[in-house]
Structures are given as structure tokens and as C-alpha cells.
Design a protein around this motif. Sequence first.
Motif, short mmCIF file in Angstrom:
data_model
loop_
_atom_site.label_atom_id
_atom_site.label_comp_id
_atom_site.label_asym_id
_atom_site.label_seq_id
_atom_site.Cartn_x
_atom_site.Cartn_y
_atom_site.Cartn_z
N GLU A 119 36.70 -31.45 13.08
CA GLU A 119 36.55 -31.03 14.52
C GLU A 119 37.12 -29.79 14.99
N ILE A 120 38.22 -29.50 14.51
CA ILE A 120 38.61 -28.10 14.54
C ILE A 120 37.66 -26.99 14.17
N LEU A 121 37.09 -26.93 13.00
CA LEU A 121 36.23 -26.07 12.50
C LEU A 121 35.07 -26.07 13.39
N ARG A 122 34.44 -27.22 13.97
CA ARG A 122 33.41 -26.97 14.84
C ARG A 122 33.85 -26.36 16.17
N ALA A 123 34.98 -26.70 16.66
CA ALA A 123 35.01 -26.00 18.17
C ALA A 123 35.44 -24.70 17.71
N ARG A 124 35.81 -23.88 16.71
CA ARG A 124 35.80 -22.45 16.30
C ARG A 124 34.52 -21.98 16.12
N LEU A 125 33.42 -22.68 15.51
CA LEU A 125 32.24 -22.27 15.33
C LEU A 125 31.41 -22.21 16.66
N GLU A 126 31.66 -23.05 17.35
CA GLU A 126 30.99 -22.88 19.00
C GLU A 126 31.63 -22.06 19.62
N GLU A 127 32.97 -21.66 19.68
CA GLU A 127 33.59 -20.69 20.43
C GLU A 127 33.09 -19.11 19.86
N LEU A 128 32.76 -19.31 18.74
CA LEU A 128 32.15 -17.76 18.09
C LEU A 128 30.40 -17.82 18.41
N GLY A 129 30.05 -19.06 19.04
CA GLY A 129 28.55 -18.97 19.27
C GLY A 129 27.82 -19.44 18.38
N GLY A 130 28.41 -20.19 17.49
CA GLY A 130 27.51 -20.99 16.66
C GLY A 130 27.08 -22.26 16.94
N THR A 131 26.28 -22.78 15.95
CA THR A 131 25.75 -24.13 16.57
C THR A 131 25.54 -25.21 15.48
N VAL A 132 25.72 -26.23 15.98
CA VAL A 132 25.52 -27.33 14.82
C VAL A 132 24.51 -28.26 15.40
N ALA A 133 23.11 -28.39 14.50
CA ALA A 133 22.01 -29.38 14.96
C ALA A 133 22.24 -30.66 14.12
N PHE A 134 22.63 -31.93 15.06
CA PHE A 134 22.93 -32.98 14.41
C PHE A 134 21.43 -33.78 14.33
#
Length: 463
Positions: A119-134
Motif C-alpha cells: 500500500e505504501i509503495l503504491r501510494a508513492r508510485l501514484e504520488e510520482l504520477g505512476g499507474t497500476v492497472a488492475f
Amino acid sequence: MNLPQNTSVDVLIVGAGPTGLALGIDLARRGVDALVVERGAALAAGSRGKGLQPRTLEVYEDLGVLDAILDAGGPYPVGALWTDGRQTGEHRLFDPVEESEEGCRFTVPWMVPQWRNQEILRARLEELGGTVAFGREVVGVDQDGEGVTARFASGEQIRARYAVAADGGRSTVRRALGIAMTGETVDPDPLLVADVRVPALDRNRWHVFPPGAGSPGYASLCPLAGTRDFQLVARFPAGTEIDPSPAGVRAAVAERTHLAAEDVTEVGWSSDFRPRAALADRFRQGRVFLAGDAAHIHSPAGGQGLNTSVQDAYNLGWKLGAVLGGRAPHTLLDTYEEERRPVAEHVLGLSTAIHRDQARRGAGTRQLGLHYRESSLSEETRPAPGALRAGDRVPDLTVDGVRLFDRLRGPHWTLLTLDDGVFLVRPDGHVGWAGESETGAAAYRERLGVREEPSLRAVARRV
């Protein structure tokens, strides 16, 4: 998230576990257009790999998630040994280490349940503009000289210049590439692992129940830092068909401990597990790389699997960023397998030895001493090298009021001048080149084809 046929990215990362998310973060902070895809509808549940070793905590600091990780977790408790319903002794899981013995802020692992880590890693990724497609299941990959085409179960496709398989031990991408894994069964006895609530049990100890009279096997209940849960691990005889249902979990606790089945008030994630050690025959095929469990599978005994996986991502991220950014030739990517496969092989041996009680959880498990001295990227030019050599991790020391890690943080090369030499430090904190003066540093960069000037210089008198 819909993926139209003409969608293309620089890097496709298959799998949103710690490996894929860490790589996504590293690429996002370098301005690389990367997409993380995950076959599940959400991040994987469960405490799973819960221990973060000191070297991984250093990596997390550079990736910008350390504070959140420290807030979310806690240290490992002392083990309490139980016999016939009584506490009969204590057990310390890790060998003691003196503070700063290895030039690190951290002396022991930090416990964070894997679901919270993700969860922490995902939040940081999204903060940097990254995306996870589920909900995006990759079922095949094709590649040519220009890139990779990944096919999804939905029938859609995506095009990428490079792809990274971070989709776990049963990696679909690895299988599609035809890359074999060589390994062995570490222990024939299967394990039941589950996250449970046990309000009646003290949370200040890791409760260990050795097998004995009336008990069918070993069990432990470890309080998961930052939660109200315990992680249950129960061992069964070889050939047992494990029942991971709530009833099966409660029965395992009642059979192996002084607790009653009803003392387990909640059962969350659960899984049966058979400890194996395996290593992919290669970590790269063309424009597709293997990282994490897709490349190496460990016994959980040494707390090495997740950590080695995150460090795979940290090694690969800066190399992909440099090549895609035009700051290095594509041959730099050849060094990923050259550097990481020997490390994975070494760690596999260590974790297997720990599982079989042939080694202890000491300095090797903290992963601070892992190095790339034999790498083609490491060039030591001093006739009499000091303690810090080409290929080594730079220690986290404060020298004359300057914290070295403050100078190294960020996606860049750094030129360090210390009293025992001059060091050109890679973006992942390992020394690439070492010399008695700056003479030769430019030639080293030219030899590698690295077209990136060190962004800053730190000067101190001693290490």
C-alpha cells in the motif's frame, strides 16, 4: 482501466508486488513512462514477507517511502517458547549487532506486513504520477528488435520498449519465454500460513510452540507490527493435505498450542506453502527481464526473498532509466543479470541453510555486505585499496558533519572524495570506479558509454 490497441509505454512491469511497485517508483522518478499491470483486482492480501532487512530500508529511504514504512511497522519481538501451556524460555531470532557496525542506521530487520508495504509503495508510485492497472492478466509476450508486445486475457495488447516480469514464482511471463528454473525442495513438510486475531494472546512476544507430546507439529504466532493480527505458521508432516479454511486454521492452532479454536476470533488471509529454492536459468531474454520471485524463489526462513526482490528492482531501475534517457548504451542492461543472478544464487544458499538450521540470521541476512566487486561495471584502480572498494555499497556514515547518504540520495551519479580515495558512485549507491584522484573517472564513464556527469561532489576527510 482500458488499454486500446495502440497503447505503448517505455516499460511494462507485470506484477504489482513489492518488486514491481519499487521498480515503478524508481522509473517514475526518472521520468520514464512505465505502467504496472496486475492480474488481480487489487493488491495481494496477506502478511506474507513481513521482514525488511537493513539494506532494503536504505533503498526505501532513497525511493522516498522510509518514513511511512517506519511509521507502519515495528521491531521483531523476542520469541517466547511454550511447553505444555507454560512459557519455558526465550529465543532471539537475530544475532546481535553493534550500532553502526556496518555503516547503517539499522541493525535489525523492521517488520511491516507485506499488504501494508505494498500500500505504501503504491501510494508513492501514484504520488510520482505512476499507474497500476488492475485486472490485467498477461497471457503471452512477443518481441522484436524494437520492443515487446504483451497480450492480455481480455484480448487487448500493449506495446513497450522493454518489459519486466515481476509476476511471482509461477510467473506467466517467464513460462511464456521458456526460461526454466533450477531448484530443490527445501523442506518436504508443508506449512500453513495465515493472518489471525487472537485477543487472548500477549502481543509483546513471538510465541513459538515446538512439537512435543500431543502436538502434531511446530507452530508459531508472531504479532504483526502496526496491526491487531498475528501471523500463524504451522508445520505439517510431508504428504499432508492442508486445509487453509478458517476452520482448518483454528484447528491447527488448537492442536499445537494451549489455545482453544474459539480463541482465534478472526481469520484473514491464509495459504498453504511448500518451501522451495529455485533460480531462473537466466534473468533476461531480449527486451524482457525477470525480477523478484519470477527469477528466484527462497525459503522464508532467512527473510531474504522480498528484500532480494526489491534490490533487483533497484539495480535494474537506474539502468533502464539511463538507457531509455539516452544517457547510456543498451549494453548497460547486460549487467543486470551479471550482477543480480550471483547475488540471488548466494542468498538462496543462505536462506536454505538457515531453514535447515545450518546457518544463523547474522550479518549475511542484513544484506549490507552484498557487493558487485566482480562486475564489469566495477573498476578499482588503486594499488592498495582501502576498506571501501569498487563494487561495494557506500556506508551510511556522517563524515565531518556531512551525511554521505544525503549526498547520494536521488537518481544520479555522485563523485565522492574521501581521505582514502575518490569514488564515482552509481545511482544505486554502489561504487563504480575508485581511484587515488579524479584522474581516470572521466575515462571510466567514457568506457561505459555513460553520458551523465556526476551531479554533485561531496568532500570529507575520513571514512
